[in-house]
Design a protein around this motif. Structure first.
Motif, PDB file in Angstrom:
ATOM      1  N   GLU A 200       0.821  -1.210   0.000  1.00  0.00           N
ATOM      2  CA  GLU A 200       0.000   0.000   0.000  1.00  0.00           C
ATOM      3  C   GLU A 200       0.864   1.274   0.000  1.00  0.00           C
ATOM      4  O   GLU A 200       2.056   1.225   0.323  1.00  0.00           O
ATOM      5  CB  GLU A 200      -0.937   0.020   1.217  1.00  0.00           C
ATOM      6  CG  GLU A 200      -1.992  -1.082   1.218  1.00  0.00           C
ATOM      7  CD  GLU A 200      -1.501  -2.404   1.811  1.00  0.00           C
ATOM      8  OE1 GLU A 200      -2.284  -3.359   1.852  1.00  0.00           O
ATOM      9  OE2 GLU A 200      -0.319  -2.467   2.218  1.00  0.00           O
ATOM     10  N   ASP A 201       0.242   2.407  -0.305  1.00  0.00           N
ATOM     11  CA  ASP A 201       0.993   3.670  -0.338  1.00  0.00           C
ATOM     12  C   ASP A 201       0.973   4.430   0.988  1.00  0.00           C
ATOM     13  O   ASP A 201       1.518   5.527   1.091  1.00  0.00           O
ATOM     14  CB  ASP A 201       0.471   4.575  -1.454  1.00  0.00           C
ATOM     15  CG  ASP A 201      -0.950   5.088  -1.198  1.00  0.00           C
ATOM     16  OD1 ASP A 201      -1.609   4.587  -0.251  1.00  0.00           O
ATOM     17  OD2 ASP A 201      -1.392   5.979  -1.941  1.00  0.00           O
ATOM     18  N   TYR A 202       0.368   3.842   2.012  1.00  0.00           N
ATOM     19  CA  TYR A 202       0.303   4.535   3.321  1.00  0.00           C
ATOM     20  C   TYR A 202       1.689   4.938   3.836  1.00  0.00           C
ATOM     21  O   TYR A 202       1.892   6.086   4.253  1.00  0.00           O
ATOM     22  CB  TYR A 202      -0.388   3.646   4.361  1.00  0.00           C
ATOM     23  CG  TYR A 202      -1.883   3.525   4.198  1.00  0.00           C
ATOM     24  CD1 TYR A 202      -2.720   4.607   4.436  1.00  0.00           C
ATOM     25  CD2 TYR A 202      -2.469   2.308   3.837  1.00  0.00           C
ATOM     26  CE1 TYR A 202      -4.103   4.495   4.307  1.00  0.00           C
ATOM     27  CE2 TYR A 202      -3.844   2.183   3.688  1.00  0.00           C
ATOM     28  CZ  TYR A 202      -4.655   3.281   3.922  1.00  0.00           C
ATOM     29  OH  TYR A 202      -6.011   3.168   3.790  1.00  0.00           O
ATOM     30  N   PRO A 203       2.671   4.019   3.844  1.00  0.00           N
ATOM     31  CA  PRO A 203       3.986   4.402   4.383  1.00  0.00           C
ATOM     32  C   PRO A 203       4.604   5.597   3.667  1.00  0.00           C
ATOM     33  O   PRO A 203       5.199   6.475   4.312  1.00  0.00           O
ATOM     34  CB  PRO A 203       4.831   3.137   4.188  1.00  0.00           C
ATOM     35  CG  PRO A 203       3.835   2.021   4.227  1.00  0.00           C
ATOM     36  CD  PRO A 203       2.648   2.575   3.512  1.00  0.00           C
ATOM     37  N   LYS A 204       4.477   5.641   2.338  1.00  0.00           N
ATOM     38  CA  LYS A 204       5.044   6.757   1.576  1.00  0.00           C
ATOM     39  C   LYS A 204       4.438   8.083   2.012  1.00  0.00           C
ATOM     40  O   LYS A 204       5.125   9.104   2.119  1.00  0.00           O
ATOM     41  CB  LYS A 204       4.811   6.533   0.079  1.00  0.00           C
ATOM     42  CG  LYS A 204       5.586   7.490  -0.809  1.00  0.00           C
ATOM     43  CD  LYS A 204       5.462   7.106  -2.264  1.00  0.00           C
ATOM     44  CE  LYS A 204       6.347   8.019  -3.122  1.00  0.00           C
ATOM     45  NZ  LYS A 204       6.281   7.649  -4.548  1.00  0.00           N
ATOM     46  N   LYS A 205       3.133   8.063   2.292  1.00  0.00           N
ATOM     47  CA  LYS A 205       2.445   9.279   2.746  1.00  0.00           C
ATOM     48  C   LYS A 205       2.916   9.701   4.142  1.00  0.00           C
ATOM     49  O   LYS A 205       2.818  10.861   4.522  1.00  0.00           O
ATOM     50  CB  LYS A 205       0.919   9.043   2.794  1.00  0.00           C
ATOM     51  CG  LYS A 205       0.306   8.581   1.495  1.00  0.00           C
ATOM     52  CD  LYS A 205       0.075   9.716   0.548  1.00  0.00           C
ATOM     53  CE  LYS A 205      -0.697   9.246  -0.694  1.00  0.00           C
ATOM     54  NZ  LYS A 205      -0.746  10.297  -1.716  1.00  0.00           N
TER      55      LYS A 205
END
Length: 408
Positions: A200-205
């Protein structure tokens, strides 16, 4: 007195050379870098987590691969022996949270200087910028090595050339090629104690957000295979930090087998009921605000948009309109923020290598090869590894010491 050659000037190799010389042998330490201890220098973020001060049961609990093989090594040269060795050698040490032992100066260079002084005191001949190319074996017995194209006689050789992680420090795996030529086998290699890639892209955010006092659980399907409490960090590709690095050593074994996820409990000190009560109090203080403006007391600012998205509650919904079910969704998000594990980062970011020389081919009481008399192994070359917290360096000191101690 035997003529001993130690290949590799890392933690295990230096300790092996010191102990062999201490026992009266003529010792030569060969290192292909321009200086000793390059990997020791970067351990513990440059502070060098020497060992762990916990009891022996805890040490064995933190060994991931082949703990039983290490009984003799750890009891011959224990964590207490390691601490005593460095203190008696003039290095002041301290114990921090989790039993982690560091030099008081917080400088890994002081650890290396201590070892270098011991090598000098025992007249160990240190050869830098030198490369071991081949073992010379006759009738199942070590006779010497080829270094920089030249033959050198030896009664015993200790191989301590490291694994595959951090190639810039000299761990390029060349020692394994030499060992395989002598008839030894190695297990499958993987980077270990390494950051985890998330789908998922959560960590990047949330990149750069560091969390303390959280609990993680690694799930294979619905089954928990690992859990730990401590610190973690969100990155542009996924997650890192102490609890994640340790978890990676378990993740390796399951990556090819199934659906792996990581569940993060952001508030492990609170039950769901206690957390719900805490949220209610925060909501009462922010009764006329939008939902997105009510969470600053619970979460770091950079995390709030991601947790809101995960909870499924509209960010601009007024607090006084949030339902009990929506509040429960927020509790679930905070107590069970679950991400999909896609894989692990590579050797360049791995602290250690999982895999090495098959322990069935090594005598655990001496570290001597069962296939070649006079050939010994130490450190990361062997198929052993442990979690973070000083345990891997302890294995290096213990196996190095035992190898050096075992030469007749």
């Amino acid at each position: 007195m035997s003529k001993v050659i130690v290949a590799g000037g890392g933690a295990a190799g230096m300790m092996a050379a010191i102990r062999a010389a201490e026992r009266g042998h003529s010792v030569e330490l060969i290192e292909h870098n321009e200086k000793l201890g390059k990997k020791v220098f970067i351990t513990g973020k440059g502070r060098c987590n020497l060992t762990n001060a916990s009891d022996m049961d805890e040490i064995f609990n933190n060994i991931v691969t082949n703990p039983k093989f290490l009984y003799s090594a750890l009891y011959t040269f224990s964590n207490e022996d390691v601490m005593r060795f460095f203190e008696n050698s003039g290095l002041k040490i301290k114990t921090e949270r989790g039993g982690r032992v560091f030099p008081v100066s917080d400088k890994s260079s002081d650890v290396i200087k201590t070892l270098e002084k011991k090598l000098k005191d025992y007249d160990v001949n240190v050869r830098l910028n030198s490369h071991v190319e081949k073992l010379i074996i006759q009738n199942g017995k070590i006779k010497g090595i080829i270094v920089n194209g030249k033959k050198q006689d030896a009664d015993a050789v200790i191989m301590a050339t490291g694994g595959l992680s951090y190639k810039s420090t000299g761990s390029d795996g060349s020692g394994f090629d030499i060992i395989r030529e002598s008839g030894h086998t190695t297990s499958e290699f993987s980077p270990a104690l390494v950051p985890v890639v998330i789908k998922e892209d959560y960590p990047k955010k949330m990149q750069g957000v560091s969390l303390k006092n959280i609990e993680i659980s690694i799930l294979n399907g619905n089954k928990s295979i690992y859990s730990a409490f401590g610190e973690m960090l969100f990155t542009h590709f996924g997650i890192s930090g102490p609890v994640v690095l340790s978890a990676s050593s378990v993740i390796i074994k399951y990556l090819k087998k199934g659906n792996l996820t990581i569940k993060i409990d952001l508030k492990p000190a609170l039950t769901e009921e206690q957390l719900d009560a805490r949220i209610l109090r925060d909501f009462e203080d922010n009764i006329n605000r939008d939902f997105k403006n009510s969470l600053s007391g619970l979460l770091p600012k950079k995390m709030i948009p991601s947790i809101i998205r995960y909870s499924g509650i509209p960010e601009d919904k007024k607090i006084n309109n949030i339902t009990r079910e929506e509040r429960r969704s927020l509790v679930k998000a905070l107590k069970g923020f679950t991400l999909t594990i896609e894989g692990l980062r590579g050797y360049d970011e791995a602290i250690i290598t999982q895999g090495g020389v098959n322990v069935k081919e090594i005598n655990p009481a001496t570290m001597e090869s069962k296939l070649v008399k006079g050939l010994y192994f130490a450190g990361e070359m062997i198929d052993i590894d442990a979690f973070t917290g000083g345990y891997n360096l302890q294995l290096a000191w213990s196996t190095g010491y035992l190898a050096g101690n075992s030469i007749e």
